[in-house]
Structure formats: structure tokens, C-alpha cells
Design a protein around this motif. Sequence first.
Motif, PDB file in Angstrom:
ATOM      1  N   PHE A   1       0.791  -1.232   0.000  1.00 26.89           N
ATOM      2  CA  PHE A   1       0.000   0.000   0.000  1.00 26.89           C
ATOM      3  C   PHE A   1       0.821   1.279   0.000  1.00 26.89           C
ATOM      4  N   ASN A   2       1.796   1.397   0.910  1.00 26.03           N
ATOM      5  CA  ASN A   2       2.344   2.728   1.117  1.00 26.03           C
ATOM      6  C   ASN A   2       3.852   2.913   1.029  1.00 26.03           C
ATOM      7  N   PRO A   3       4.671   1.924   0.763  1.00 25.53           N
ATOM      8  CA  PRO A   3       6.108   2.224   0.762  1.00 25.53           C
ATOM      9  C   PRO A   3       6.580   2.842  -0.551  1.00 25.53           C
ATOM     10  N   THR A   4       7.749   3.480  -0.478  1.00 31.81           N
ATOM     11  CA  THR A   4       8.449   3.909  -1.679  1.00 31.81           C
ATOM     12  C   THR A   4       9.354   2.761  -2.087  1.00 31.81           C
ATOM     13  N   LEU A   5       8.986   2.085  -3.169  1.00 31.08           N
ATOM     14  CA  LEU A   5       9.671   0.857  -3.557  1.00 31.08           C
ATOM     15  C   LEU A   5      10.534   1.062  -4.793  1.00 31.08           C
ATOM     16  N   ILE A   6      11.724   0.465  -4.763  1.00 31.52           N
ATOM     17  CA  ILE A   6      12.490   0.198  -5.975  1.00 31.52           C
ATOM     18  C   ILE A   6      12.673  -1.309  -6.005  1.00 31.52           C
ATOM     19  N   GLY A   7      12.145  -1.946  -7.041  1.00 36.59           N
ATOM     20  CA  GLY A   7      12.005  -3.382  -6.986  1.00 36.59           C
ATOM     21  C   GLY A   7      11.022  -3.710  -5.887  1.00 36.59           C
ATOM     22  N   ASN A   8      11.454  -4.495  -4.925  1.00 34.59           N
ATOM     23  CA  ASN A   8      10.600  -4.828  -3.775  1.00 34.59           C
ATOM     24  C   ASN A   8      11.173  -4.299  -2.470  1.00 34.59           C
ATOM     25  N   VAL A   9      12.161  -3.412  -2.554  1.00 34.57           N
ATOM     26  CA  VAL A   9      12.832  -2.895  -1.367  1.00 34.57           C
ATOM     27  C   VAL A   9      12.249  -1.536  -0.983  1.00 34.57           C
ATOM     28  N   PRO A  10      11.793  -1.353   0.253  1.00 36.79           N
ATOM     29  CA  PRO A  10      11.398  -0.011   0.709  1.00 36.79           C
ATOM     30  C   PRO A  10      12.654   0.859   0.850  1.00 36.79           C
ATOM     31  N   VAL A  11      12.834   1.784  -0.056  1.00 36.76           N
ATOM     32  CA  VAL A  11      14.065   2.582  -0.072  1.00 36.76           C
ATOM     33  C   VAL A  11      13.865   3.873   0.706  1.00 36.76           C
ATOM     34  N   GLY A  12      14.980   4.511   1.045  1.00 31.55           N
ATOM     35  CA  GLY A  12      14.948   5.740   1.815  1.00 31.55           C
ATOM     36  C   GLY A  12      14.557   5.524   3.261  1.00 31.55           C
ATOM     37  N   SER A  13      14.622   4.273   3.734  1.00 29.99           N
ATOM     38  CA  SER A  13      14.172   3.947   5.085  1.00 29.99           C
ATOM     39  C   SER A  13      15.292   3.419   5.967  1.00 29.99           C
ATOM     40  N   GLY A  14      16.528   3.433   5.497  1.00 30.51           N
ATOM     41  CA  GLY A  14      17.664   3.031   6.314  1.00 30.51           C
ATOM     42  C   GLY A  14      18.120   1.610   6.136  1.00 30.51           C
ATOM     43  N   TYR A  15      17.452   0.824   5.294  1.00 28.61           N
ATOM     44  CA  TYR A  15      17.855  -0.561   5.077  1.00 28.61           C
ATOM     45  C   TYR A  15      19.035  -0.624   4.110  1.00 28.61           C
ATOM     46  N   ASP A  16      19.976  -1.518   4.408  1.00 27.28           N
ATOM     47  CA  ASP A  16      21.190  -1.631   3.595  1.00 27.28           C
ATOM     48  C   ASP A  16      20.924  -2.481   2.358  1.00 27.28           C
ATOM     49  N   ILE A  17      21.210  -1.924   1.192  1.00 23.91           N
ATOM     50  CA  ILE A  17      21.009  -2.628  -0.066  1.00 23.91           C
ATOM     51  C   ILE A  17      22.303  -3.289  -0.548  1.00 23.91           C
ATOM     52  N   LEU A  18      23.436  -2.778  -0.106  1.00 26.04           N
ATOM     53  CA  LEU A  18      24.720  -3.238  -0.639  1.00 26.04           C
ATOM     54  C   LEU A  18      25.075  -4.644  -0.175  1.00 26.04           C
ATOM     55  N   GLY A  19      24.701  -5.017   1.047  1.00 24.77           N
ATOM     56  CA  GLY A  19      25.151  -6.268   1.610  1.00 24.77           C
ATOM     57  C   GLY A  19      26.486  -6.091   2.306  1.00 24.77           C
ATOM     58  N   ARG A  20      27.091  -7.207   2.724  1.00 24.05           N
ATOM     59  CA  ARG A  20      28.371  -7.133   3.442  1.00 24.05           C
ATOM     60  C   ARG A  20      29.412  -6.407   2.599  1.00 24.05           C
ATOM     61  N   SER A  21      30.039  -5.386   3.202  1.00 20.53           N
ATOM     62  CA  SER A  21      31.002  -4.551   2.481  1.00 20.53           C
ATOM     63  C   SER A  21      32.246  -4.363   3.329  1.00 20.53           C
ATOM     64  N   LEU A  22      33.393  -4.416   2.689  1.00 20.31           N
ATOM     65  CA  LEU A  22      34.659  -4.100   3.334  1.00 20.31           C
ATOM     66  C   LEU A  22      34.990  -2.638   3.076  1.00 20.31           C
ATOM     67  N   PHE A  23      35.549  -1.959   4.077  1.00 15.02           N
ATOM     68  CA  PHE A  23      35.975  -0.588   3.847  1.00 15.02           C
ATOM     69  C   PHE A  23      37.367  -0.362   4.448  1.00 15.02           C
ATOM     70  N   LEU A  24      38.101   0.506   3.794  1.00 17.53           N
ATOM     71  CA  LEU A  24      39.465   0.806   4.201  1.00 17.53           C
ATOM     72  C   LEU A  24      39.722   2.287   4.009  1.00 17.53           C
ATOM     73  N   SER A  25      40.179   2.930   5.072  1.00 13.36           N
ATOM     74  CA  SER A  25      40.563   4.342   5.021  1.00 13.36           C
ATOM     75  C   SER A  25      42.047   4.450   5.344  1.00 13.36           C
ATOM     76  N   LEU A  26      42.773   5.158   4.496  1.00 12.70           N
ATOM     77  CA  LEU A  26      44.207   5.375   4.700  1.00 12.70           C
ATOM     78  C   LEU A  26      44.504   6.861   4.614  1.00 12.70           C
ATOM     79  N   THR A  27      45.358   7.340   5.536  1.00  9.42           N
ATOM     80  CA  THR A  27      45.737   8.748   5.549  1.00  9.42           C
ATOM     81  C   THR A  27      47.239   8.856   5.767  1.00  9.42           C
ATOM     82  N   LYS A  28      47.849   9.744   5.019  1.00 10.69           N
ATOM     83  CA  LYS A  28      49.288  10.004   5.176  1.00 10.69           C
ATOM     84  C   LYS A  28      49.519  11.503   5.238  1.00 10.69           C
ATOM     85  N   GLU A  29      50.249  11.913   6.282  1.00  7.72           N
ATOM     86  CA  GLU A  29      50.555  13.329   6.483  1.00  7.72           C
ATOM     87  C   GLU A  29      52.013  13.609   6.150  1.00  7.72           C
ATOM     88  N   PHE A  30      52.245  14.769   5.562  1.00  9.71           N
ATOM     89  CA  PHE A  30      53.616  15.222   5.266  1.00  9.71           C
ATOM     90  C   PHE A  30      53.841  16.584   5.905  1.00  9.71           C
TER      91      PHE A  30
END
Length: 1010
Positions: A981-1010
Amino acid sequence: MTNDLLKKKLFATSLLASAVGGLWAGAAVAQETGDEEVPVVIEEVDEDDEARQDKVVVTGSRLRRDSFSSVAPLQVITAETAVEAGLIDSSEILKSGTSVNGVQLDTNVNSSFVTNGGPGASNVSLRGLGADRTLVLVNGRRFAPAGVEGAPSLPDINLIPTLMISRVETLLDGASSIYGSDAIAGVQNVILRDEFDGVAFQTFNREPLDDGGKTERYGMIIGSTTDEGKFVLAAEYRAQEALQFRDRDFQMSDDGRFCSMDIETNSATGEQFNNCGGAIGSVEFRSFTSPFGQGAPFVAPFNSVTNSRDPAFRSVLLEADDEFIPEQTVFNVYGLGDRDINVFGHDTNVYSEVSYSNSQTFVRAGFHGQLFPSVAATNPTNPLGFTAVPVIFSPIGRSNIDVDVTQTRFTAGARGSLDFLGSDFLSQWEYDVYGQYSRSVGDSIRPAVLEERLALSLSTTVQNPDGSLSCGNALTDLFGFITQQTCVPINLFAPSLYNSANPQFATQAELDYISGERSVTTKVDQMLFGGFVTGPLFKLPGGEAGGVLGFEYREDGLDSGTDTIAATGGAAGFFADRRSQGQVSITEAYGEIELPLLANVPGAEELTVNLSGRYVSHEFFDDEFVYSGKVAYSPVEYLTLRGTYGTAYRAPGLRELFLGGQSGFASGFVDPCVVPNGAQLDDDGNPATPPVYDPTADTRTTTVLANCTAEGVDPTSLGLNGVPGVETFRAGNTGLSPETSEAWTAGFVFEQPFTDAIDVTIGVTYFDITVEEAPVIPSTQLILQNCYQSQNFPNDPFCQRRVRDAFGNLSEVNVTPFNLSGFGATGYDLNLRTNIDFQAFGSDWEFITDTVATYSDSVERQILETSPVEDFVGDAGQPEWAANVNARLITGDWTLSYGLEYIGEVDADRDSETLALNGTAADGRFETTGARTSADTIVSAIDAYYLHNMSVQYEGDTWSATLGVRNVFDEDPPLVDQDAFNPTLIGNVPVGSGYDILGRSLFLSLTKEF
């Protein structure tokens, strides 16, 4: 932590987590104030170090103070916290708080639906009251609107430079008296770094373990700080890879196809089935029966094309290329600087900020809608011998969009002491005057089917004596003044068009002839001048009273122009979009006073009152005065009671006032006169024949059925043979009234005093926001429901907003904004913070936890005074409970972090008006047997959702690294039936509601100062 110790600590810019590692000098400790915020980095300062005793300004007040404290409810998210959770861009950071509620207009929503900012934009909404009621600031000043198409009036938070974010302060009460219009639900103030020495480079990459959706961010920062001044310059590039349906198996039906699905459960067996819906493609229809009527038997060369209701001839093979997330790149350059100069013998600090942001979004789709023009029997390409309506999937990518938005922002000002006035009283006062100019230019281009050329070809194609085809009007012009019009015969019966996996015209010449572009250029300008003075007023028993006086003048302008194709409706499937143009100016004056009535006396460790008011003069509306009062009372050192009350004001924005005219589309099943899917029964088990009406499964009221019949429409047959989409049209309305609101909060903060072994802080705040005369853009469903359920049909005002065609189908619904009767939200914010220091394995350890939760008691709307009150809590995107838990274990240079994001259960088929399930029935049309059955039920319930994140961080002398996993347990987003009735759907996923679409993801942040 005692008040005395707090006074020895000053708030300093927190490290950007992806640029840490020796980039900042000083010992950082976790702040422990009486406010319920997540950790904030502060820096210890010696009492006698006067050169560094700068006062700070906290969101919610213009006063400069010597400690980071706030009477109003305030939550703070640091860049360090964000990177530990794997949040890679400014939009994700601003939306990570639990007070961010309701469906959020993000990149995927704005790219799939007609929305305020246009494709690629991202906006934020607090308390579920809408993005236009949340004020976004950058360094305490308005962040201007940006976007493309129509009339954007909201800031695009994608354009905020993530690399420069120090923290995000979220004020959770009405703040119009401090910041002006739009601060109804609250304020998000993005504080950018303002000091840096050296050069640093950083990368932040996040990659899902499944295909698609990878994000990369690269940046550098240069800065220098001296006794005379400072400067910081940063550049950042972010690239988001597209994520398609085919990249995630949760969007795959039982028969192995990627599509939008009917997700239903057999009531008898409990078995769930996921089967594709999809649009039809065939040549069975005849225009003289109805646009979607039953046609004659197939003839060669279409003997192999089965009935259109066969799943093999639906759009599902194309939908695999539809996108959850579009491809996007963002480039930012940001610079700031200030310098102390001597003006008439007095020190003055002049400062400036310059930013350039460019966002490019590339929306790509597999399914681009249908083309179904009538082809006369006399057209030589028509082999059927009667006027037919071939229904083909568009070979031209009409759903693709290329968007380019550029925003430039210039700020300049001066601040200093008023000692040059020669007054002992004013010599302690400070001033700050500034000017700011922002310009956003957006361009969007969509491929188009040129309607006039298609019509010309189909209506004039003839067969020549040599067997060739030609089209166009033959012209006889003795003087050669009129050029013969080019025309290419279009064959809509070419077998290549009926390939549901890759429909194509028979020749390249046909494709080139009817292909065009539909483009829009949108310019949004904002000019702002302001200033204020602040300083001590007089002594009170609790300390020195402080005051602020200020003014602000703002001009917002809009010019959104369309090309000829868009302006005339020359693109098939799109109606005419008119030019949007207008300008509005606002002049405001404000004042604030803070009164420390008592301090450090028996029964009153602190009693502080803050009062503020603002006078608003709007170009189009009557003048308005808003005000607020806040009080904080601590009977003992470890307990603070506080409350706030304020009025707020929001004038209609650029979009609500000046939108020239914009069209979108809604499903034909939104029409109350169309037989609901659940009441369409397959009586013979044959998907090749149309269903019949099952009155026992019809959930419509007798009032709706009677009103449809009175209009001359048969509600027991309309839609059984299919139903076309409905055009929705909206325009600006200068007759709107401004909305006003009242907001109050009450709560406490308790810091346990019983043991030094562990620090525990608990905070609870109740909030109540009520809005009157709120201008809103109504949904198509809202218009039609109120029309056909009216006892005053067809004279009800809502009925004047819809048009039916000669076949009884709805052809247009006008969703131009109007003023609602009422709107509001109530609930609680709960906060728990713990901190414990201990020794183990020969090392010092610190364990910190922060829990922030929001309970939404109600998010209500009443359209008219006589209308029922709708409560959206429990709908998709509006859970009762939302919570974030963060835990950090720190030893030496190492930090281990764990985060939990919780979203409570909701139901995507709940009726906001009756607070019960809407009763959307299953259609079951694509079960294995082919039979429709009203015994099935749609899947609409969404269970509580848990998202786990972990990371480990190391900080060296000149470099740092953060490695983590987002969505540790690879939790899929919830899926609901495509007809829910009321969700904003893309496919069958209620989007814009905080649910993760990507699935398990690895992330890496690197910083170097000079």
C-alpha cells in the motif's frame, strides 16, 4: 565530570577520521557534558594559555560561551564515529542519527521518482516531518538549495565536502527564533574543519563482497596556521558505482529472473512464492474496442507470439538492468582562510570561505516503458487488416537520465571587538558581519521518442509502386521556400521489436529519426547578508548574562527552463513541463539573552534561562514574530532537568510557490474505480484470458462503488483488461499560506555519582511538535481517496483535481500543493553513555559505549478539520523504535569499534488513517498454476532490522588506517509485495528507510601526512 573541570576544557575541531594520524596536536579525551550526545573530541587547555581561550558557539544559540554545553537537546556525530561505521559520504553521515525519520529523499529515490531536488540529489528529514522542515547549515550559515528539473528548494547534502567535516550537530527542537524559516523539526549544522598545518592525502574505499555498488573517495588537504591567520584548502573526489537488480539475488524471482515481484503467501499451505509482474508487450490489442481490449486472432508473422499475459512477453528480462543505486561522481574543492588586520588601530579578523561542488549522476534502466500508438489498417506495415495497437517495449532509453549539478558558494566577513566605540560596556562585546552568495546550475538530459515524428510517420506511410515505403506530406512549392520534411517509415510490427530481452527497431534509420533529447537547465541562487553582536549584559547570582542582537537579509531566486521538446510535451510518454521562475526576499531581526539565575548554591547547582525571538518580514506574506524559551535546572551536580518551548515559522519554498508545471506518472491501479488486483479472479486457470470480477474479494466501500457508477464508470469491470498509467501534474501556488508551529521538549540528564570506577550518563527527552497550515504536495492516492469516498461527490474540491478520458480511464490528477489543517510528531529521545578505564595485559584500556534511541509515539497529519487524523508511525519508513549502539575499545594507538543500527518493525500495507492493515489483496496472477486466488495474502510485514558494523583503527605518527566491515552478517533488506500500500519501492525494497542494499562490504581508510 564536574562543572569546574568542564570550564578547563574548550571545544576544538575534531579529527576527520579518514585524515587522522598526527594531523592534530594535543591530548584528546571524550567529552562528558550534561547533554545526550555521542562522543565529541575536545582538547585540554591550560587556564593561563589566554591565546587559546577562544569561546565557542554551539548549535541552538548565537552566544559565544566557554564550554560546550546546550540547554536545548543536541546530538553530535563526529567524523571519527562516521568512518568507524563505514559511512563514506556526507549524505550517509547526516542521515545516520535516529532522529532522522521518515522516507529520506536520497540518490536512489530522487533518481526513480519526481521529487524536489531532481535526479541525484539527497535531502534529510528529521522527525518524519519532511525535508523542507529540516534546516541544514554549514558553519552556522544556510546551505543553499540545489538540484535540477522543476523547482528545487532543498539543499543537496551530497555537495557538502565530506573530507572537511569535523562534526554534525543536530538540534532537536524548533529553532526558527535562532535560525529563521524552515527550522521546524530541527537543525543539522555541519561544522567544517577550520585549522590544519601541513599536507595530507587520504583514500576511503568501500566495496561490497557481491557485484556492484563500490564507492571510492580520494582527497587531499593543505593548510597553515600562524599568529596572523590561517588557511585550509581541500579537494575531494568520490565515485559511486551503480547497483543493478541483477547484482543482488534477493531481487530474483522463483524462476530465476530479476524483476519487481509479487511476493505472496498461500494461506492454506503457508508457502511463499516470488513471481515476476512486469508490463506487457504484444500486438493483440485493437483500438476500436478499447486501448487495452481483446484483439483478433494472431496472424503471420506473429503466430509465434503468445498472448501478452504470458510471463515470457513481459518486461522482466529488461528489468534486470534497472538500478537500486545510480552511478554518481562528486568533486569538491573547499577553501577557507582568515587573517588579523588592523583597522583604525583595532584588531579585526577578516575571513572567507569558497567552495565548488560538482555532482554527476547517470541513471540507467533496462525497461523504458511501453509504446502503443494506433496503427491504421491502411498503413502498409500493418499485416493485421484492422486498426491495431501494438504494445512494444521502448527501444529508446527514455528512463535514462544524465544529470550535472554544479554549486559555487562564496562567504566573506569580518569579526572583532566593539572596543573601538570607546564604551567600557561595549568593549567586551564582539561583532560578526558577513555576506554569502550561492549559485547552483543543474542540467538534465533524457533520451526521448519524438512524438510528432512518430505520428507523422504512422499516419503518412505509403507503399510506392516499386515496393518501397515512404512517408511525409508531399509539398509543391513553386519558389522553393518550404523545405521538404524528412520522414522515415516506422514499422511497429517488426519482429525485432518483440524481443522482450532486447527490443530494437528494424533499421538504424528508424531509430535515428524518432530519437531526440529532453533537457532542462535549472539555476538556483541565494544571496544572504547578516550580522550580529554578542557580549555580556549584567551580573546575576549564577554568573554573567549574555545577549545577542542580529539581522539577516536573504534573497532566493529560481529559473528552471526546459527545451522545446520538454516545454511542448513533444516526448512520447512525457507531458509538457513549463518553465519555473521566481524570486523571494526575506528580512529578519533577532535577539537572544541567556540568564544564569543561580549557580553553586544549595538546591540549585545551576538554573539558567535562555530567551530568544525573531521578527520575520516576508515579501509575499504578513510579518511574523517567533520566540522560544529554554530552561536548565540542576538541583544537584549530577542531575539536570531541562525544557524548551518555542514557536516556528516556515514560508512556502521556491518549489511550492514557483513550480511552473511538472508531470509524473502513477500506477493506474491507484484509481479507486479500477477493480483491485485481489478482486480479479482467474476463473478458468488460464493466464491467456482476462480475469473476472470477484465481488467477495472487493475491499472497496459502497460509497466508492456508488460514486464510480454515478460518474458513468463500471467499477466491476474497469481494469480487467489492463489499465494505463495516470499522469500527475503539479504547479506552484502563490495562494498558499505560511505554516506556523509550536514545539516543546522536556527531559533530564543524570550522571551517576556513586562510583569513580565507571562513568554513566543517562538522558531522556520528550518532544512534541505541532504544525498548522502546512503546505504540502498531496499524493495521487490522497486526492483520489478523498474524492471517491466523499459524500459530496462530484462537487468535493478534491474531485476537481482529476480528469477521465473517453474510455473511462483516469488521464490526469492535479497534485498542486495546498495547506493542510494539521501536522505533528511526538516521541522520546533516549541516550546512554558509559566510560570505563582499566588495565589489562600490561596496558591501559578505555571502553566507551554510546546508545542513542528514538521512540516515535506519533507522526500525524489531518488534511481538513473534518478529516480523520492519520498516524504514520508503523508505516514503512516510520518505525516506533530506532536505535544506534556504538562501542569502542581503545588501547594506545589502536581502537576496536562495533556499531549496531536498529530499525523497528513496520508494515508496508498499513493504512495510516485507520491504523489497520489496508487490506491490499494478493493477485496471485503468476503462480505456477496460472490461477488467481483471493485466498493468498501479500507479504507486507517488515520485521525488526539489525545492521552490525565492525572496524579496527591504528593511528601512527604520520599515518593512520581504518579497516572494517559494514553489515557483518550480510543482512538483506526487507522485501514486500510490489503492490503493497504505502512504501516507496524500488524493486521490492522499501528505499529511503535506512535498510542496507549493498550487503556485506569491506571498507578501508588510509591517511598520510607530510
